[in-house]
Design an enzyme around this catalytic site. Structure first.
Site, PDB file in Angstrom:
ATOM      1  N   ASP A 152     -15.964  -3.768  -1.259  1.00  5.62           N
ATOM      2  CA  ASP A 152     -15.493  -3.359   0.072  1.00  5.62           C
ATOM      3  C   ASP A 152     -16.707  -3.145   0.961  1.00  5.62           C
ATOM      4  OD1 ASP A 152     -12.908  -3.297  -1.008  1.00  5.62           O
ATOM      5  OD2 ASP A 152     -13.140  -1.225  -1.640  1.00  5.62           O
ATOM      6  N   ASP A 199       0.851  -1.181   0.000  1.00  4.86           N
ATOM      7  CA  ASP A 199       0.000   0.000   0.000  1.00  4.86           C
ATOM      8  C   ASP A 199       0.891   1.237   0.000  1.00  4.86           C
ATOM      9  OD1 ASP A 199      -2.032  -1.791   0.149  1.00  4.86           O
ATOM     10  OD2 ASP A 199      -2.820  -1.114   2.075  1.00  4.86           O
TER      11      ASP A 199
END
Length: 243
Positions: free
Chosen positions: A131, A10
């Site tokens: 998500d 990330d």
């Protein structure tokens, strides 16, 4: 049947970080050389990487392009990239730079035809991110929560030709609470699309548990913080996943 382990990188401001529940204020920095991290994962045997441009997820435009390009150049396997990819130009740009698959979340909810058209013209290259916060789809870096159930979003793309669904339980992401295997498997059973699990992986038990459901549509698992914190050895995870 084997599943794929996707070690995660990330990116925030060019640095390798992990967030807790998608909260940028709760970021832990693990390094400033993303390409080096990619090589370490390759040395451990990873064939895939899962990369997220966190800044783009919030801003809607690429903010870590240089780091992503360096990762693609350094990693001999395939790279799956998500974060702020919300138009066809962005999709085409990343694929042209060597990314194998792009992950689309916000646009899947807000611009479904964009995703459908891309999936039709780019078979095997588009992944839809599902998500979920308390079962409802979260978008824009998980800062907004819709009224659309996760399973409903998945169903909208069942016949679209997307490569896979990436299911993340936002409430577990980065917290090492253990993957929400039950919800992930339930989604896989409810759709004909392969499902990649994400969020909360704490150790080998999560990998083994998911691998047991490979025949039910679990394609793989994304893991980040457990690797960086030394709770999960990538080589061991790959071995368990391949059984």
């Amino acid at each position: 049947m084997a599943i794929t382990v996707f070690p995660a990188i990330d990116l925030h401001g060019g640095q390798v970080v992990r967030l807790a529940e998608g909260d940028m204020a709760r970021a832990t920095v693990y390094g400033d050389d993303a390409a080096h991290q990619a090589r370490l994962f390759a040395d451990a045997g990873a064939a895939w990487l899962h990369v997220v441009d966190l800044d783009a997820a919030f801003a809607g435009e690429a903010r870590n392009a240089a780091a992503v390009e360096a990762i693609v150049a350094a990693f001999p396997g395939r790279v799956q990239l998500g974060g702020g990819i919300r138009d066809r130009a962005a999709i085409d740009r990343w694929l042209a730079l060597g990314v194998a698959r792009v992950v689309i979340g916000t646009a899947a909810l807000e611009q479904p035809e964009l995703v459908r058209e891309a999936a039709r013209s780019l078979p095997g290259r588009i992944v839809v991110a599902v998500d979920a916060k308390d079962g409802l789809v979260a978008t824009r870096g998980w800062a907004s929560v819709s009224d659309v159930p996760a399973a409903e979003l998945a169903e909208r793309f069942a016949d679209a030709g997307v490569a896979a669904l990436l299911f993340t339980d936002v409430g577990r992401d980065g917290l090492l609470k253990g993957c929400n295997v039950r919800a992930t498997v339930a989604l896989a059973r409810a759709t004909s699309l392969p499902v990649i699990a994400s969020g909360g992986v704490a150790g080998l038990a999560d990998i083994a548990d998911l691998a047991r459901h490979a025949s039910e549509g679990i394609e793989g698992v994304v893991t980040g913080r457990a690797l960086y914190d030394g709770r999960l050895d990538l080589a061991d995870a790959l071995r368990i996943a391949a059984r």
